[in-house]
Design an enzyme around this catalytic site. Structure first.
Site: not given
Ligand code: FAD
Ligand code: SF4
Ligand code: SF4
Ligand code: FES
Lengths: 637, 254
Positions: A268, A323-325, A328
């Protein structure tokens, strides 16, 4: 009956795992005067932590003085969509700076600011630059530093006792297969040496699980062979509980090509340092994916996003760093909509954003990785990236202050512990979690020992049982067909990846559960050739049992949670449901680990002074009305 | 774009062993470790190999490919022709455990003999101040992933078992250099480097540097500067005088 020869060792504390959490726990236990063993499946210094790239989050405020533990706490709770164990998030935010500074006293050399302090970088979900780092090899620095601290403690012991291993011994390439109890308490652990295949028994009243994650149950993953969920499964079989197993983090940027490296992580830090995501039309698509709960907190134009890297006080951050979620899922949607890259990912562009030598300086191992493995020069070409299974938020349910599980004498820290990250972990919050809760688990074990009236004992029949289970794969079935462990593993990975992956729905999860029933049955007939010396087929057969049990927990919890939150996205229940926010799904199993069960239970409400750290308007996005009646913003109404 | 590749893989243990022939499928973009894994899954389930990260970060998968010390996970199949027979053998300098796995405990023993980082006593948590340019020298050495390829290659111990006792190898001589160049370390290991760790055996052939997968300039940036420090120390008149006085002092007692 096998002829069992078992080497025996007695310790005060046995730490299972030599990653960041295990090493920090062992350092603490030894410094408190306890005889400590560290057991690890790989060589000393090779645990998964070594692969961590981007950094370790701690609100030292070296780059932006406005940062403090409260801001870090708020970011962590937001990242986890308020399902986090708030006490863990509080301890973590408060203690992380001291733990990082402590590493300097062990010899760590982090990158520096102009005035000579530890430099900090931006990362997804963190309000200010917060991640202590060394280029993009932060995990290596942390593991080597703690490895070397352990050596220095051993040198002190040599001075005092004439034996380096008098107080602290590492058992490398040694796998624990069973925990043993005396009544309801921990009394030991059974293991085999990977090289010789011989058995060992640890007699110990206190065990710290620091075994990391479960990613090897998924096909596309950034995780190594070690991540077979051993600690999760050992805990279940010993009677401990797991929480949050439905929350699995898919990192948005894994390599997608060539096939043999699919899943390997792209840090990241690339986005933290200016890299942006683009689809096949060249559009920076993340601006279209800012969810309602984060509206207003992220830049809405490219101009503002770009200005933010230089001036964070007057601009909002780029949505590339959501944030990653969120990221993705956005990538997943772009690919589904036909706007993906040639190999089924999207583009990550740093080449057009930074000068070539700056890229090589800041991201040396990414440069190296793409150059050597994909023939891509990231200083002149975009990378192709897509989601990869990366981290499990779920883990052993522990007491936040002592890291104790519900089983007396069993502690857990690091990725194997659950709660801290809620439904989604922020980047950089794992490395800090390891040192904060690694230390606390060490202390927890020490105070448990100090309060113990007598040492629990081990019954010989438990040892025989453990040995029999360990050698079972060498017995070829007398009827029916023998199964190849590699085949079962591959089918499990495919099924979890396709059916309990980044986007889930009821029928598919149910299919995965049916498949698990079939695989569990077939796994009983797994048989291996060869001898016990360094036999990977045998090792995998034993790991398989753990993967199957843990996968069952993930699938069952995923089926039960009928909402979408963080690392759990249900196509058939796309919204976040405030009624679910406070609900933990708790997994348990029988002693043999043949069957997992999941039950719902409410989480303890957040302490009032912590709740007051948030604006009412933000909490209203997550909480039910009844939960907020006490908030000062409401009390006045 | 897949083809059948020819491989010879060393199989055996500390008592006996030899090369075994395999024909294996090779696909586009693969590395040698992928082939070893395919062998395990299809033809030789008990073939022993070490690996962890599969991305050149952990230093577990060291072996020799066509006689060259390399990481299995960072050696792409595309560097060989499709006709070529690829030979994979374990590291030669360390005793074989099984197949491609060797006993690397020598390295952990040597690590334990280097005096550790010794922090300044007057600085508390968060009080360390160091300039980036001052930490960079040691940072280069801290990139080391402990693959031990340099240890395996150095002629001082490759095929010279007898030197292992008195020579710590490039990896740990470099560790000494790293600590000596740490801006805040307070210990002096210069004499140790020469007397206890065998710096004198190194004749700067640079073979270690050539095989380092992290491209660390072991010889130029760590070993040669350490040799210079040792030389300075030896000829430094005050140190020399001190040594003489000390010798004489201890001599007089007899
Ligand atoms: C590629 C990558 C990059 C990452 N980057 C970051 C980052 O920048 N920042 C961040 O905060 N997090 C990052 N993470 C996540 C973070 O690295 C991990 O969550 C963390 O290192 C886990 O540490 P741990 O101490 O819990 O376990 P690990 O480091 O995984 O160690 C587990 C240990 O347990 C041992 N073990 C397991 N089972 C057994 C058994 N049965 N018997 C004996 N020993 C056993 C293993 O051998 C190993 O020693 C990254 C993860 C990956 C994969
Ligand atoms: S430079 Fe020195 S340490 Fe390196 S291989 Fe040559 S002799 Fe060995
Ligand atoms: S210095 Fe280089 S070759 Fe030697 S162990 Fe370290 S990484 Fe490997
Ligand atoms: S597997 Fe980690 S370096 Fe090759």
């Amino acid at each position: 009956m096998v002829q069992v020869q078992v080497e025996r060792f007695a310790y005060d504390v046995v730490v299972i795992g030599a990653g960041g959490a295990g090493l920090r726990a062992a350092i603490e236990a030894r410094q408190q005067g306890k005889r400590t063993a560290i057991v690890t499946k790989s060589l000393f210094g090779k645990a998964h932590t070594v692969m961590a790239e981007g950094g370790c989050a701690a609100s030292m405020g070296n780059v932006n003085a406005k940062d403090n533990w409260e801001v870090h706490f708020r970011d962590t709770m937001r990242g986890g969509k308020f399902l986090n164990n708030w006490r863990m998030a509080e301890l973590h935010a408060k203690e992380a700076p001291d733990r990082v500074w402590e590493l300097e006293t062990y010899g760590a050399l982090f990158d520096r600011t102009k005035d000579g302090r530890i430099s900090q970088r931006n990362f997804g979900g963190h309000t200010y630059p917060r991640l202590a780092h060394v280029g993009d090899r932060t995990g290596l620095e942390m593991i080597r530093t703690m490895q070397q601290k352990i050596v220095s403690l051993q040198q002190e012991d040599f001075e005092e006792h004439g034996d380096y291993e008098a107080m602290l011994k590492v058992f490398p390439e040694c796998t624990i297969t069973e925990l043993i109890k005396d009544g309801d308490r921990i009394s030991g652990a059974f293991a085999y040496w990977r090289d010789s295949g011989k058995f060992l028994l640890f007699e110990t009243p206190a065990i710290v699980l620091a075994t990391g994650g479960i990613g090897k149950s998924f096909k596309v993953t950034s995780n190594s062979w070690e991540y077979t969920g051993d600690g999760h499964a050992l805990a279940l079989r010993a009677g401990a509980t797991l929480i949050n197993m439905e929350f699995v983090q898919f990192h948005p940027t894994g390599m997608v090509w060539p096939p043999s490296v699919k899943g390997i992580l792209v840090t990241e830090g690339v986005r933290g340092d200016g890299g942006v995501l683009k689809n096949s039309t060249g559009e920076r698509f993340m601006f279209g994916y800012i969810p309602d709960v984060f509206k207003g907190q992220y830049a809405e134009t490219e101009k503002e996003a770009d200005a933010w890297y230089k001036d964070q006080d007057n601009n909002r951050r780029t949505p590339d760093l959501l944030p990653r979620d969120e990221v993705a899922r956005a990538i997943n949607s772009e690919v589904k909509a036909g706007r993906g890259s040639p190999h089924g990912g999207v583009f990550l562009d740093i080449a057009s954003r930074l000068p070539a030598d700056e890229i090589r300086r800041r991201l040396p191992s990414m440069y190296h990785q793409f150059k050597e493995l994909a023939d891509v020069d990231i200083t002149s070409q975009p990378m192709e990236v897509g989601p990869t299974c990366h981290y499990v938020m779920g883990g052993v349910e522990v007491d936040p202050d002592t890291a104790s599980s519900v089983v007396p004498g069993l502690f857990a820290a690091g990725e194997v512990a659950g709660g801290m990250h809620g439904s989604n972990r922020l980047g950089g919050n794992s490395l800090s979690d390891l040192i904060v809760f690694g230390r606390r688990a060490g202390l927890g074990a020490v105070s448990y020992l100090d309060g113990l009236a007598e040492r629990p004992t081990i019954s010989e029949s438990d040892v025989d049982d453990a040995a029999n289970r360990a050698v079972a794969p060498f017995d070829w079935p007398t009827e029916g067909q023998a199964e190849n462990p590699y085949t079962i593993h591959a089918e499990l990975q495919q099924s979890m990846n396709d059916l309990v992956g980044i986007i889930r729905k009821e029928e598919e999860v149910q299919q995965a559960l049916d498949k698990l029933v079939e695989l569990k049955e077939r796994a009983r007939f797994v048989a291996v050739e060869g001898r016990r010396e360094f036999n990977p087929g045998w090792h995998l057969s034993l790991d398989l049992r753990n993967m199957l049990l843990v996968s069952e927990c993930v699938a069952k919890a995923a089926l039960m949670r009928t909402e979408s939150r963080g690392g759990h996205t249900r196509d058939d229940f796309p919204g976040m449901d405030a009624q679910w926010r406070n609900t933990l799904l708790v997994c348990s199993s029988d002693e043999r680990g043949t069957h997992a069960e999941v039950a719902a239970k409410p989480q303890e409400p957040m302490r009032e002074d912590l709740l007051e750290l948030f604006e009412l308007s933000e909490l209203e996005k997550y909480y039910t009305d009844e939960e907020l009646t006490q908030h000062s913003g409401r009390a006045g109404q | 774009m897949s083809y059948k590749g020819n491989f010879k893989v060393w199989r055996g243990d500390d008592t006996s062993g030899g090369l075994e022939d395999f024909v294996v499928e090779v696909n586009e973009g693969e590395v040698v470790l992928d082939i070893i894994h395919r062998l395990q899954a299809t033809q030789a389930p008990d073939l022993a190999v070490r690996w962890n990260c599969k991305a050149g970060k952990c230093g577990s998968c060291s072996a020799e490919i066509n006689g060259m010390p390399r990481l299995l996970c960072m050696t792409r199949m595309s560097v060989f022709t499709e006709q070529e027979t690829i030979t994979v053998t374990p590291l030669r300098t360390f005793p074989v455990v099984r197949d491609l796995v060797t006993d690397v405990s020598y390295n952990y023993q040597k690590a334990r003999e280097v005096p550790s980082f010794t922090p300044p006593e007057n600085l508390g948590l968060g009080e360390y101040r160091m300039k980036q340019r001052d930490v960079e020298r040691s940072q280069e050495f801290r990139k080391c992933i402990e693959c031990f390829l340099c240890q395996n290659t150095c002629h001082v111990i490759r095929d010279h078992e007898e030197n292992k006792e008195s020579f710590s190898g490039p990896r740990f001589l470099m560790r000494i250099a790293e600590l000596e160049m740490h801006p805040l370390d307070t210990e002096d290991r210069t004499r140790d480097a020469q007397d206890e760790h065998g710096l004198g055996y190194c004749n700067i052939t640079k073979c270690c540097t050539e095989v380092c997968p992290e491209h660390i300039k072991i010889t130029d940036n760590a070993l040669i500067p350490m040799k210079e420090r040792v030389a300075d120390r030896k000829y430094d008149p005050i140190v020399w005088l001190g040594n003489q006085l000390f010798r004489r002092g201890s001599h007089n007692k007899h």
